[in-house]
Enzyme design. Structure first.
Site, short mmCIF file in Angstrom:
data_model
loop_
_atom_site.label_atom_id
_atom_site.label_comp_id
_atom_site.label_asym_id
_atom_site.label_seq_id
_atom_site.Cartn_x
_atom_site.Cartn_y
_atom_site.Cartn_z
N GLY A 169 71.06 41.48 74.29
CA GLY A 169 70.39 42.36 73.29
C GLY A 169 71.60 43.10 72.37
N ILE A 171 73.59 45.49 72.71
CA ILE A 171 75.01 45.76 73.42
C ILE A 171 75.52 44.52 74.01
CG2 ILE A 171 76.13 47.22 75.04
CD1 ILE A 171 74.00 49.24 74.57
N SER A 190 68.89 35.59 79.68
CA SER A 190 67.93 36.49 79.21
C SER A 190 66.58 36.00 79.54
CB SER A 190 68.17 37.28 77.98
OG SER A 190 68.18 36.23 76.98
N ARG A 191 65.42 36.75 79.38
CA ARG A 191 64.05 35.99 79.57
C ARG A 191 63.64 35.23 78.29
NH1 ARG A 191 60.79 41.44 80.21
NH2 ARG A 191 62.07 41.84 78.38
N ALA A 251 75.04 49.14 81.94
CA ALA A 251 73.42 49.11 81.79
C ALA A 251 72.84 50.19 82.69
CB ALA A 251 72.98 47.71 82.35
N ARG A 252 72.44 50.14 83.76
CA ARG A 252 72.08 51.39 84.70
C ARG A 252 72.45 51.02 86.01
NH1 ARG A 252 71.93 53.86 80.48
NH2 ARG A 252 70.19 54.96 79.68
N GLU A 281 73.14 58.30 90.31
CA GLU A 281 73.86 59.29 89.58
C GLU A 281 73.78 60.71 89.53
OE1 GLU A 281 74.69 56.60 86.16
OE2 GLU A 281 74.94 58.33 85.07
N HIS A 299 79.87 57.50 83.24
CA HIS A 299 78.58 57.02 82.35
C HIS A 299 79.22 57.45 81.04
CE1 HIS A 299 74.14 56.71 81.81
NE2 HIS A 299 74.73 56.13 80.80
P1 NAP Z 1 68.37 45.58 73.93
O1 NAP Z 1 68.81 45.53 72.62
O2 NAP Z 1 66.96 46.16 74.06
O3 NAP Z 1 68.88 44.54 74.81
C1 NAP Z 1 68.31 44.40 76.20
C2 NAP Z 1 68.33 42.92 76.49
O4 NAP Z 1 68.15 42.73 77.94
C3 NAP Z 1 67.37 41.95 75.74
O5 NAP Z 1 67.98 41.26 74.80
C4 NAP Z 1 66.41 41.64 76.55
O6 NAP Z 1 65.99 40.26 76.45
C5 NAP Z 1 67.37 41.61 78.11
N1 NAP Z 1 66.49 41.76 79.23
C6 NAP Z 1 65.37 42.42 79.53
N2 NAP Z 1 64.93 42.15 80.63
C7 NAP Z 1 65.87 41.30 81.28
C8 NAP Z 1 65.92 40.56 82.54
N3 NAP Z 1 65.10 40.64 83.36
N4 NAP Z 1 67.10 39.67 82.59
C9 NAP Z 1 67.82 39.39 81.82
N5 NAP Z 1 67.71 40.01 80.44
C10 NAP Z 1 66.96 40.99 80.14
O7 NAP Z 1 69.16 47.11 74.41
P2 NAP Z 1 70.69 47.56 74.33
O8 NAP Z 1 70.63 48.49 73.39
O9 NAP Z 1 71.34 46.40 74.19
O10 NAP Z 1 70.83 48.33 75.77
C11 NAP Z 1 70.82 47.77 76.99
C12 NAP Z 1 70.91 48.82 77.97
O11 NAP Z 1 72.27 49.35 77.98
C13 NAP Z 1 69.96 49.94 77.84
O12 NAP Z 1 68.74 49.66 78.46
C14 NAP Z 1 70.49 51.17 78.70
O13 NAP Z 1 70.14 51.03 79.95
C15 NAP Z 1 71.93 50.49 78.68
N6 NAP Z 1 72.99 51.30 77.84
C16 NAP Z 1 73.79 52.16 78.91
C17 NAP Z 1 74.72 52.97 78.16
C18 NAP Z 1 75.79 53.87 78.81
O14 NAP Z 1 76.05 54.87 78.46
N7 NAP Z 1 76.57 53.22 79.82
C19 NAP Z 1 74.61 53.13 76.53
C20 NAP Z 1 73.55 52.70 76.04
C21 NAP Z 1 72.89 51.59 76.57
P3 NAP Z 1 64.88 39.27 76.85
O15 NAP Z 1 63.94 40.48 76.78
O16 NAP Z 1 64.75 38.36 76.13
O17 NAP Z 1 64.93 39.15 78.23
#
Ligand code: NAP
Length: 333
Positions: A169, A171, A190-191, A251-252, A281, A299
């Site tokens: 996605g 990030i 990814s899905r 991620a989480r 956490e 985090h």
């Molecule tokens: P995003 O643009 O929605 O990207 C998430 C990606 O994950 C999508 O491409 C989705 O694609 C894929 N996905 C969903 N379910 C999946 C699965 N079962 N297996 C493999 N891939 C899967 O979100 P983002 O902005 O990149 O953020 C991603 C995550 O990073 C957030 O949800 C958050 O938990 C984490 N985050 C952490 C921090 C931190 O401080 N450490 C900061 C920001 C975000 P498909 O639906 O095609 O699978």
């Protein structure tokens, strides 16, 4: 008022306010204050749950941080006039979205504005883990004697290695772009397949998760936490990884089975890990604290001043849109 589990809540009037559960940068707070009565929790300490349950009564909007659990108890405490929960994060695993939907409460998040900061941090963890930078820093700070030597803290270079991105996605893509600049090849799982333009840009190859784990030199997790991704990486998956490979999680926490990760690191079945997030956490598994092969950050993914301001402003914009009867820019699907 007494709750079903016997707690006594102090009565507060039906105030129609915007309740903010933690400190927000000033511009966002001012934008909310210009249109609404705002009740912010102005402390670095977490708002106590009882206090939060009391404050939300009568609120029309909640601005929540990832440290707050937005569950049915909180929604019930807020009452039927609640219109929106604006989470100051892109992840929304702390919010019971179906329960909000049932009550007609909109949920919003803050995608996009934290992409670069989080990808920078993921890349920093890749470098810290593969080049043993945490160990190096601890050595210098320890005061122990050290000198340059051919064998001091040898790590592994990134040039020509493969980064396996789980969740391509926002990030995941931004991390892959950074890794490309370090000479890495990209695979992803990814899905659904990523946009062809993105795939071409990154030279990325889509693989089933098992194959990605078995062939990557670094696995970086960027999927959201959902029922499907909880413990996506457990003992079985770690066993597929190369003994020279690293796992990076920004991620989480619960996407990784921490107990299994500790076992894998102890056994040397993977080379190391870089973690920004934890299963329970802010508690960190004591086994992780003992291991030199893991880099541990508190985090910090989105922790830059400009990013936090942008996240807060995005949340404020979402609240203002909903309360004025419009569509918010970032509804959670
Ligand atoms: P995003 O643009 O929605 O990207 C998430 C990606 O994950 C999508 O491409 C989705 O694609 C894929 N996905 C969903 N379910 C999946 C699965 N079962 N297996 C493999 N891939 C899967 O979100 P983002 O902005 O990149 O953020 C991603 C995550 O990073 C957030 O949800 C958050 O938990 C984490 N985050 C952490 C921090 C931190 O401080 N450490 C900061 C920001 C975000 P498909 O639906 O095609 O699978």
């Amino acid at each position: 008022m007494t709750t079903t589990d016997g707690r006594t809540l102090v009565e507060s009037p039906d105030n129609g306010t915007v309740v903010v559960t933690g400190r927000l940068p000033q511009p966002a707070l001012e934008a909310l204050r210009a249109a609404h009565q705002v009740d912010p929790w102005d402390s670095e300490e977490l708002i106590p749950r009882e206090e939060l349950l009391r404050r939300v009564r009568g609120a029309r909007a909640l601005v929540t941080l990832v440290t707050e659990r937005v569950d049915t108890a909180l929604l019930d405490a807020a009452g039927p006039q609640l219109r929106v929960v604006a989470n100051v994060a892109v992840g929304h695993d702390n919010v019971d979205v179906p329960a909000c939907r049932e009550r007609g409460v909109m949920v919003t998040n803050t995608p996009g504005v934290l992409t670069d900061a989080t990808a920078d941090l993921a890349m920093a963890l890749v470098l810290m883990a593969s080049r043993r930078l945490g160990e190096g820093e601890r050595l210098v700070r320890s005061g122990q004697p050290w000198r340059w030597s051919m064998s001091l803290l040898l790590g592994r270079g990134l040039q020509g290695r493969t980064l396996g991105v789980v969740g391509l996605g926002e990030i995941g893509r931004a991390t892959a772009r950074r890794a490309r600049a370090f000479g890495m090849r990209i695979t992803y799982s990814s899905r659904s397949p990523a946009d062809p333009g993105v795939v071409e840009d990154l030279g990325a190859r889509r693989l089933p998760l098992e194959e990605l784990l078995a062939t990557a030199d670094v696995v970086s997790l960027h999927c959201p936490l959902t029922p499907e991704t909880r413990h996506l990486v457990g003992a079985e998956q770690l066993a597929l990884m190369r003994s020279t490979a690293y796992l990076v999680n920004t991620a989480r926490g619960p996407v990784v089975d921490e107990e299994a990760l500790v076992d894998a690191l102890r056994a040397g079945s993977i080379a190391g890990a870089g973690l920004d997030v934890y299963e329970d956490e802010p508690r960190v598994h004591p086994g992780l604290l003992e291991l030199d092969t893991v880099v541990l950050l508190p985090h910090l993914g989105s922790a830059t001043e400009e990013t936090r301001c942008a996240m807060a402003e995005r949340a404020a914009t979402n609240v203002l849109a909903v309360l004025s009867g419009g569509q918010p820019p970032n509804p959670v699907a």
